[in-house]
Enzyme design. Structure first.
Site, mmCIF file in Angstrom:
data_model
loop_
_atom_site.group_PDB
_atom_site.id
_atom_site.type_symbol
_atom_site.label_atom_id
_atom_site.label_comp_id
_atom_site.label_asym_id
_atom_site.label_seq_id
_atom_site.Cartn_x
_atom_site.Cartn_y
_atom_site.Cartn_z
ATOM 1 N N THR A 172 33.368 -26.601 66.122
ATOM 2 C CA THR A 172 33.631 -25.449 66.121
ATOM 3 C C THR A 172 32.113 -24.514 67.198
ATOM 4 O O THR A 172 31.864 -24.656 67.900
ATOM 5 C CB THR A 172 32.622 -25.179 64.158
ATOM 6 O OG1 THR A 172 33.077 -23.640 63.913
ATOM 7 C CG2 THR A 172 31.693 -24.999 63.998
ATOM 8 N N LYS A 177 34.163 -25.059 71.643
ATOM 9 C CA LYS A 177 35.647 -25.913 71.412
ATOM 10 C C LYS A 177 36.291 -25.772 72.762
ATOM 11 O O LYS A 177 37.084 -26.410 72.712
ATOM 12 C CB LYS A 177 35.871 -25.041 70.729
ATOM 13 C CG LYS A 177 36.013 -24.717 68.824
ATOM 14 C CD LYS A 177 37.114 -23.571 68.333
ATOM 15 C CE LYS A 177 36.774 -24.245 66.334
ATOM 16 N NZ LYS A 177 37.791 -23.055 66.023
ATOM 17 N N ASP A 187 43.260 -26.415 64.698
ATOM 18 C CA ASP A 187 43.474 -25.034 64.100
ATOM 19 C C ASP A 187 44.779 -24.283 64.083
ATOM 20 O O ASP A 187 45.270 -23.724 63.242
ATOM 21 C CB ASP A 187 42.605 -23.909 65.006
ATOM 22 C CG ASP A 187 41.207 -24.280 64.565
ATOM 23 O OD1 ASP A 187 40.774 -24.617 63.834
ATOM 24 O OD2 ASP A 187 40.430 -23.906 65.775
ATOM 25 N N GLY A 191 45.627 -9.057 68.446
ATOM 26 C CA GLY A 191 44.984 -10.117 68.560
ATOM 27 C C GLY A 191 45.240 -10.981 70.162
ATOM 28 O O GLY A 191 46.858 -11.208 69.447
ATOM 29 N N ALA A 192 44.547 -10.454 70.768
ATOM 30 C CA ALA A 192 44.649 -11.842 71.908
ATOM 31 C C ALA A 192 43.297 -12.904 72.022
ATOM 32 O O ALA A 192 42.962 -13.392 73.926
ATOM 33 C CB ALA A 192 44.791 -11.223 72.964
ATOM 34 N N ALA A 200 41.518 -17.803 68.599
ATOM 35 C CA ALA A 200 42.510 -18.007 67.419
ATOM 36 C C ALA A 200 43.733 -17.512 67.625
ATOM 37 O O ALA A 200 44.767 -18.355 67.205
ATOM 38 C CB ALA A 200 41.441 -16.991 66.536
ATOM 39 N N ARG A 226 44.197 -4.427 71.874
ATOM 40 C CA ARG A 226 43.101 -3.745 72.224
ATOM 41 C C ARG A 226 43.775 -3.362 73.857
ATOM 42 O O ARG A 226 43.892 -2.657 74.262
ATOM 43 C CB ARG A 226 41.913 -3.598 71.565
ATOM 44 C CG ARG A 226 41.057 -2.492 72.518
ATOM 45 C CD ARG A 226 39.872 -2.842 71.812
ATOM 46 N NE ARG A 226 39.315 -3.187 72.131
ATOM 47 C CZ ARG A 226 37.804 -4.052 71.521
ATOM 48 N NH1 ARG A 226 37.731 -3.441 70.773
ATOM 49 N NH2 ARG A 226 37.570 -5.380 71.821
ATOM 50 N N THR A 227 43.255 -4.636 74.335
ATOM 51 C CA THR A 227 43.150 -5.269 75.776
ATOM 52 C C THR A 227 44.674 -5.401 75.987
ATOM 53 O O THR A 227 44.618 -6.482 76.186
ATOM 54 C CB THR A 227 42.599 -5.600 76.315
ATOM 55 O OG1 THR A 227 40.707 -5.478 75.875
ATOM 56 C CG2 THR A 227 41.945 -5.973 77.815
ATOM 57 N N ILE A 274 43.322 -13.718 59.104
ATOM 58 C CA ILE A 274 42.429 -14.968 59.044
ATOM 59 C C ILE A 274 41.336 -15.080 58.571
ATOM 60 O O ILE A 274 40.780 -16.076 58.965
ATOM 61 C CB ILE A 274 42.354 -16.127 60.719
ATOM 62 C CG1 ILE A 274 41.761 -15.220 61.581
ATOM 63 C CG2 ILE A 274 43.788 -15.872 61.078
ATOM 64 C CD1 ILE A 274 41.706 -15.550 63.001
HETATM 65 P P1 ATR Z 1 38.301 -14.761 68.180
HETATM 66 O O1 ATR Z 1 38.350 -16.708 68.667
HETATM 67 O O2 ATR Z 1 37.904 -15.557 66.750
HETATM 68 O O3 ATR Z 1 40.152 -14.947 68.207
HETATM 69 P P2 ATR Z 1 37.951 -13.615 70.722
HETATM 70 O O4 ATR Z 1 37.985 -15.067 71.681
HETATM 71 O O5 ATR Z 1 36.269 -12.688 70.663
HETATM 72 O O6 ATR Z 1 37.521 -14.418 69.275
HETATM 73 O O7 ATR Z 1 38.946 -12.259 70.383
HETATM 74 C C1 ATR Z 1 38.423 -11.292 69.426
HETATM 75 C C2 ATR Z 1 39.951 -10.730 69.595
HETATM 76 O O8 ATR Z 1 39.561 -9.204 68.555
HETATM 77 C C3 ATR Z 1 40.489 -9.707 70.749
HETATM 78 O O9 ATR Z 1 42.002 -10.197 70.669
HETATM 79 C C4 ATR Z 1 39.812 -8.709 70.840
HETATM 80 O O10 ATR Z 1 40.514 -7.263 71.688
HETATM 81 P P3 ATR Z 1 39.700 -7.373 72.547
HETATM 82 O O11 ATR Z 1 41.103 -7.807 73.554
HETATM 83 O O12 ATR Z 1 40.393 -5.551 73.436
HETATM 84 O O13 ATR Z 1 38.429 -7.100 72.699
HETATM 85 C C5 ATR Z 1 39.777 -7.952 69.071
HETATM 86 N N1 ATR Z 1 39.006 -7.343 69.175
HETATM 87 C C6 ATR Z 1 37.601 -7.677 68.317
HETATM 88 N N2 ATR Z 1 36.800 -6.765 67.983
HETATM 89 C C7 ATR Z 1 38.082 -5.302 67.748
HETATM 90 C C8 ATR Z 1 38.196 -4.047 68.136
HETATM 91 N N3 ATR Z 1 36.480 -3.028 67.620
HETATM 92 N N4 ATR Z 1 38.862 -3.411 68.024
HETATM 93 C C9 ATR Z 1 39.927 -4.053 68.437
HETATM 94 N N5 ATR Z 1 39.844 -5.267 68.744
HETATM 95 C C10 ATR Z 1 39.129 -6.370 68.698
#
Ligand code: ATR
Length: 276
Positions: free
Chosen positions: A62, A66, A102, A126-127, A130, A151-152, A218
């Site tokens: 974890t 990973k 996962d 999200g990107a 996960a 967001r990005t 999730i």
């Molecule tokens: P994980 O491995 O849990 O998926 P991560 O790789 O850090 O975590 O990815 C976090 C995701 O949550 C990303 O899609 C991130 O968006 P960005 O690519 O724009 O950073 C999104 N995320 C986290 N906090 C956010 C927020 N406050 N508003 C919008 N998107 C958020």
């Protein structure tokens, strides 16, 4: 001889995996133990060598290991390699082989909710890591259309273009995603938005979610995020992150023992752990 399994991570004290797997070993009469191991980033290589030398039968991986663990394994399954993350390792005749359960676990959890997955259009929010595991596994499972909002935008575009499985996909901006939510029969929230302590936040306006939709988040702390509560008010079927956690564990257990375990019992075990 008793078999040894475990989970490595940092932090690890609150992992729910030991209770879940030890309960299954008892249930199926398997002479094995599953322990949590606190391994910091700097100790990863030494820990993996040590686990191999000790002859452990398998272990979970974890945060934060990973991705980094891939460099220390003897072999990596193609899906895990494409995703770029391993959460389950199996000792196969002395070689440590990495898998990702996962993403496939998430898909299996969805299949328990809907028999017609293949015909549904999906939107993933999200990107990050996960999202990547889920997107690739859903594409591999044959889901025909998977759009992505993040967001990005650039990160979403990179994720889509690096997927080795054929799937129709569009990257959406926030405004378009909110306006077209009613076109999806599957919406999957993979960001940390809505997690404790930020429980009032929403990743997108849920206004246009329809009752024909499955909405999955999730997150499992809280058990129902604001996004899931709003989706439920619209009549959608909802699923929280306990499902993904349980099914990744079930697939790991199956890899190690050949037994696909009792997922309802696992879910009850996790909910007890979460105090729910
Ligand atoms: P994980 O491995 O849990 O998926 P991560 O790789 O850090 O975590 O990815 C976090 C995701 O949550 C990303 O899609 C991130 O968006 P960005 O690519 O724009 O950073 C999104 N995320 C986290 N906090 C956010 C927020 N406050 N508003 C919008 N998107 C958020």
């Amino acid at each position: 001889m008793k078999k040894l399994f475990g989970v490595i991570g940092d932090p690890i004290a609150h992992s729910m995996s030991p209770a879940m797997h030890n309960d299954l070993f008892d249930l199926y009469g398997i002479n094995a133990a599953y322990l949590p191991f606190h391994v910091s980033r700097g100790n990863l290589e030494a820990a993996v060598k040590g686990l191999k030398a000790l002859g452990v039968s398998g272990f979970n991986v974890t945060i934060p290991h990973k991705t980094d663990i891939i460099a220390h394994l003897d072999k990596v399954d193609p899906l895990a390699r494409a995703i770029g993350a391993v959460n389950t390792v199996k000792n196969e005749n002395g070689l440590l082989v990495g898998y990702n359960t996962d993403g496939p676990g998430f898909v299996k959890g969805l299949e328990y909710m809907a028999a017609d997955l293949g015909s549904r259009s999906a939107l993933i929010i999200g990107a990050g890591g996960a999202s990547r595991a889920i997107y690739f596994s859903m594409a591999q499972a044959g889901i025909g259309r998977i759009d992505l909002y993040n967001r990005t935008i650039q990160k979403a575009e990179e994720l889509v273009s690096s997927c080795p499985f054929k799937v129709e996909s569009k990257v959406l901006g926030q405004e378009t995603a909110e306006k077209t939510l009613d076109e999806y029969q599957l919406i999957i929230q993979t960001t940390s938005i809505g997690m404790v302590p930020d429980t009032e936040s929403l990743p997108l306006s849920p206004e246009k979610i329809t009752q024909d939709t499955i909405v999955s988040d999730i997150i499992y702390n809280p058990l129902q995020t604001k996004f899931l509560k709003e989706a439920s008010k619209k009549g959608a079927a909802i699923q929280n992150g306990v499902g993904m956690f349980v099914f990744q564990g079930a697939l790991a257990f199956e890899l190690w023992t050949g037994i696909f375990p009792d997922v309802e019992r696992m879910e009850a075990n996790v909910l007890r752990n979460l105090g729910g």
